[in-house]
Design a protein around this motif. Structure first.
Motif, PDB file in Angstrom:
ATOM      1  N   GLY A 288       0.823  -1.205   0.000  1.00  0.00           N
ATOM      2  CA  GLY A 288       0.000   0.000   0.000  1.00  0.00           C
ATOM      3  C   GLY A 288       0.853   1.249   0.000  1.00  0.00           C
ATOM      4  O   GLY A 288       1.695   1.433   0.896  1.00  0.00           O
ATOM      5  N   GLY A 289       0.644   2.102  -0.995  1.00  0.00           N
ATOM      6  CA  GLY A 289       1.436   3.316  -1.136  1.00  0.00           C
ATOM      7  C   GLY A 289       0.628   4.577  -0.918  1.00  0.00           C
ATOM      8  O   GLY A 289       0.899   5.603  -1.552  1.00  0.00           O
TER       9      GLY A 289
ATOM     10  N   ASP B  69       2.366  -1.461  -4.638  1.00  0.00           N
ATOM     11  CA  ASP B  69       1.039  -0.870  -4.796  1.00  0.00           C
ATOM     12  C   ASP B  69       0.554  -1.090  -6.228  1.00  0.00           C
ATOM     13  O   ASP B  69       1.353  -1.196  -7.158  1.00  0.00           O
ATOM     14  CB  ASP B  69       1.070   0.625  -4.490  1.00  0.00           C
ATOM     15  N   ARG B  70      -0.759  -1.153  -6.385  1.00  0.00           N
ATOM     16  CA  ARG B  70      -1.333  -1.307  -7.726  1.00  0.00           C
ATOM     17  C   ARG B  70      -1.123  -0.058  -8.578  1.00  0.00           C
ATOM     18  O   ARG B  70      -1.035  -0.138  -9.792  1.00  0.00           O
ATOM     19  CB  ARG B  70      -2.829  -1.606  -7.626  1.00  0.00           C
ATOM     20  N   ALA B  71      -1.087   1.095  -7.925  1.00  0.00           N
ATOM     21  CA  ALA B  71      -0.923   2.355  -8.656  1.00  0.00           C
ATOM     22  C   ALA B  71       0.528   2.525  -9.090  1.00  0.00           C
ATOM     23  O   ALA B  71       1.457   2.029  -8.453  1.00  0.00           O
ATOM     24  CB  ALA B  71      -1.344   3.527  -7.787  1.00  0.00           C
ATOM     25  N   GLU B  72       0.714   3.254 -10.165  1.00  0.00           N
ATOM     26  CA  GLU B  72       2.053   3.451 -10.706  1.00  0.00           C
ATOM     27  C   GLU B  72       2.887   4.405  -9.852  1.00  0.00           C
ATOM     28  O   GLU B  72       4.111   4.422  -9.946  1.00  0.00           O
ATOM     29  CB  GLU B  72       1.971   3.989 -12.142  1.00  0.00           C
ATOM     30  N   TYR B  73       2.231   5.218  -9.024  1.00  0.00           N
ATOM     31  CA  TYR B  73       2.954   6.168  -8.189  1.00  0.00           C
ATOM     32  C   TYR B  73       2.243   6.299  -6.842  1.00  0.00           C
ATOM     33  O   TYR B  73       1.054   5.969  -6.723  1.00  0.00           O
ATOM     34  CB  TYR B  73       3.066   7.536  -8.879  1.00  0.00           C
ATOM     35  N   PRO B  74       2.944   6.749  -5.797  1.00  0.00           N
ATOM     36  CA  PRO B  74       2.333   6.823  -4.465  1.00  0.00           C
ATOM     37  C   PRO B  74       1.259   7.900  -4.354  1.00  0.00           C
ATOM     38  O   PRO B  74       1.264   8.876  -5.101  1.00  0.00           O
ATOM     39  CB  PRO B  74       3.521   7.133  -3.538  1.00  0.00           C
ATOM     40  N   LEU B  75       0.361   7.693  -3.389  1.00  0.00           N
ATOM     41  CA  LEU B  75      -0.762   8.603  -3.123  1.00  0.00           C
ATOM     42  C   LEU B  75      -1.602   8.860  -4.371  1.00  0.00           C
ATOM     43  O   LEU B  75      -2.072   9.972  -4.610  1.00  0.00           O
ATOM     44  CB  LEU B  75      -0.266   9.933  -2.542  1.00  0.00           C
TER      45      LEU B  75
ATOM     46  N   GLY C 100       5.356   0.081  -8.291  1.00  0.00           N
ATOM     47  CA  GLY C 100       3.981   0.347  -8.690  1.00  0.00           C
ATOM     48  C   GLY C 100       3.523  -0.574  -9.805  1.00  0.00           C
ATOM     49  O   GLY C 100       4.310  -1.298 -10.426  1.00  0.00           O
ATOM     50  N   GLY C 101       2.219  -0.556 -10.045  1.00  0.00           N
ATOM     51  CA  GLY C 101       1.657  -1.391 -11.094  1.00  0.00           C
ATOM     52  C   GLY C 101       1.646  -2.863 -10.756  1.00  0.00           C
ATOM     53  O   GLY C 101       1.651  -3.714 -11.651  1.00  0.00           O
ATOM     54  N   ARG C 102       1.633  -3.201  -9.489  1.00  0.00           N
ATOM     55  CA  ARG C 102       1.605  -4.614  -9.070  1.00  0.00           C
ATOM     56  C   ARG C 102       0.443  -4.862  -8.114  1.00  0.00           C
ATOM     57  O   ARG C 102       0.110  -4.007  -7.294  1.00  0.00           O
ATOM     58  CB  ARG C 102       2.879  -4.990  -8.325  1.00  0.00           C
ATOM     59  N   HIS C 103      -0.157  -6.015  -8.203  1.00  0.00           N
ATOM     60  CA  HIS C 103      -1.109  -6.413  -7.164  1.00  0.00           C
ATOM     61  C   HIS C 103      -0.605  -7.696  -6.506  1.00  0.00           C
ATOM     62  O   HIS C 103      -0.103  -8.603  -7.166  1.00  0.00           O
ATOM     63  CB  HIS C 103      -2.530  -6.582  -7.716  1.00  0.00           C
ATOM     64  N   VAL C 104      -0.700  -7.728  -5.185  1.00  0.00           N
ATOM     65  CA  VAL C 104      -0.176  -8.838  -4.401  1.00  0.00           C
ATOM     66  C   VAL C 104      -1.033 -10.078  -4.637  1.00  0.00           C
ATOM     67  O   VAL C 104      -2.267 -10.007  -4.664  1.00  0.00           O
ATOM     68  CB  VAL C 104      -0.157  -8.465  -2.914  1.00  0.00           C
ATOM     69  N   SER C 105      -0.360 -11.226  -4.798  1.00  0.00           N
ATOM     70  CA  SER C 105      -1.093 -12.460  -5.088  1.00  0.00           C
ATOM     71  C   SER C 105      -0.933 -13.532  -4.020  1.00  0.00           C
ATOM     72  O   SER C 105      -1.616 -14.554  -4.059  1.00  0.00           O
ATOM     73  CB  SER C 105      -0.641 -13.023  -6.444  1.00  0.00           C
TER      74      SER C 105
ATOM     75  N   GLY D 132       2.539  -7.993 -12.024  1.00  0.00           N
ATOM     76  CA  GLY D 132       2.543  -6.675 -12.633  1.00  0.00           C
ATOM     77  C   GLY D 132       1.457  -6.522 -13.671  1.00  0.00           C
ATOM     78  O   GLY D 132       0.763  -7.490 -14.029  1.00  0.00           O
ATOM     79  N   THR D 133       1.305  -5.313 -14.160  1.00  0.00           N
ATOM     80  CA  THR D 133       0.242  -5.033 -15.131  1.00  0.00           C
ATOM     81  C   THR D 133       0.417  -5.814 -16.422  1.00  0.00           C
ATOM     82  O   THR D 133      -0.556  -6.102 -17.120  1.00  0.00           O
ATOM     83  CB  THR D 133       0.207  -3.522 -15.446  1.00  0.00           C
ATOM     84  N   ALA D 134       1.653  -6.178 -16.758  1.00  0.00           N
ATOM     85  CA  ALA D 134       1.913  -6.943 -17.988  1.00  0.00           C
ATOM     86  C   ALA D 134       1.849  -8.444 -17.742  1.00  0.00           C
ATOM     87  O   ALA D 134       2.198  -9.232 -18.624  1.00  0.00           O
ATOM     88  CB  ALA D 134       3.273  -6.557 -18.568  1.00  0.00           C
TER      89      ALA D 134
END
Length: 362
Positions: A138-139, A161-167, A192-197, A213-215
């Motif tokens: 979490g960012g 964090d799933r988002a590419e940048y914090p906040l 960024g750009g990752r979701h935990v699995s 990651g997103t890819a």
């Protein structure tokens, strides 16, 4: 903090009316925002506590039931049932706060959640054993503040964090990228750009945290400690049993003028409430909310509660981030200043500044 604020506000109007506080913790008073900046200062839980629950209760002439869980609320009979018996009420106040969101893929026993003194105490003691690898999931504000605090204490920190940048939920990309650079300059990795699995524990006691990651690329991070700071949610159990209007994403819905819930004689404030369709999870409005509820409880006339968006200040030392006004995620930001030392962005509505972001080096 919300519960004690109401207790003080009621006592300022009435010195003698019976008042009961029921809490799952021991009720000690402390300034919650300090939890995200205390590790690097070497401050432990005992030093954070400003006043014990028992002494605070004695000062305010109220009955405190610490380490007690509420099992049910019957709003028709005006009765709460707890692990230490049943109690009737004339007026009831929900000051239950919010709890950290835990992704289903993460085993809770592997993760720290720093939303209360007990969680902080456990993590602080674990990190006191020596330099460690810490992964923060979490960012957002809490994750970012904790990352810098833990890094300054001598640990190697990674944010996922799933988002590419914090906040991302608060800052536009230009501002978020600048914050990411400041974190990087402190030795903090922002992924960024990752979701935990998932997460697993290795034979040596460390953890293997997997993410995608997103890819579609799979990643594996090794951690000695995992901290989850992936947002907050309001526990639905008691609001639903009390028959309150409740929204899973934002909390207990309250009247914007009185902070009364959908059920007569039940009020709510703080992190647990939905105000005008949005969660209200900031410290600054608590005192005004407590004053309104106290006036309602005592039957005094009062002006309607007037909510104003608080100024948001990120408690990081590498970069000063201040957000004021009412940012609109869908509106454009105009650059007022852009230098190596300072970035200023503004949003306008009807030719007036409606929101502003200022980022600068301390």
């Amino acid at each position: 903090m919300a519960g004690w604020a109401v207790a003080e506000a009621v006592r300022s109007l009435d010195e003698a009316s019976p008042m009961l506080m029921v809490t799952a913790c021991n009720g000690d008073r402390y300034h919650k925002p300090e939890l995200s900046v205390a590790i690097s200062k070497g401050v432990d839980a005992a030093k954070i506590v400003k006043k014990t629950g028992s002494s605070a209760a004695a000062e305010l002439n109220l009955s405190l039931l610490p380490k007690t869980f509420v099992l049910n609320i019957d709003s028709r009979l005006k009765q709460i049932r707890t692990t230490r018996g049943a109690f009737t009420y004339d007026k009831l106040v929900f000051a239950t706060g919010a709890t950290p969101f835990m992704p289903d893929v993460l085993p809770p026993q592997y993760c720290w959640r720093i939303n209360h003194l007990t969680g902080f105490d456990g993590l602080q003691k674990a990190l006191a054993k020596g330099p460690q690898r810490v992964v923060i999931v979490g960012g957002g504000m809490i994750g970012t503040e904790l990352a810098e605090d833990i890094s300054r204490a001598g640990h190697r920190v990674t944010i996922i964090d799933r988002a590419e940048y914090p906040l991302c939920g608060l800052l536009p990309e230009q501002a978020g990228r600048r914050l990411a650079e400041a974190l990087h300059s402190q030795g903090i990795r922002y992924c960024g750009g990752r979701h935990v699995s998932g997460a697993a524990r290795a034979e040596d006691g460390s953890y293997r945290l997997s993410s995608i990651g997103t890819a579609g690329i799979a990643y594996l991070d090794v951690a000695d400690q995992i901290v989850v700071a992936a947002g907050l949610k309001t526990d639905p159990r008691l609001p639903e049993r009390a028959g309150l209007d409740f929204h899973p994403a934002s909390g207990v819905r309250v009247h914007p003028d009185t902070l009364q819930t959908s059920v007569a004689d039940i009020y709510a404030l703080g992190d647990c409430i939905d105000l005008n369709g949005k969660a209200c999870r900031f410290i600054a409005p608590l005192q005004a909310q407590a004053d309104i509820i106290a006036a309602e409880i005592m039957g005094q006339t009062h002006a309607p509660y007037a909510h104003s968006e608080p100024v948001v200040r990120l408690k990081t030392k590498s970069l000063s981030v201040v957000v004021s006004g009412s940012p609109d995620r869908d509106a454009a930001w105009a650059v007022q200043k852009n230098s190596a030392e300072e970035l200023c962005l503004q949003q306008m509505q009807q030719r007036q500044v409606s929101a502003e972001i200022r980022i600068s080096r301390p």
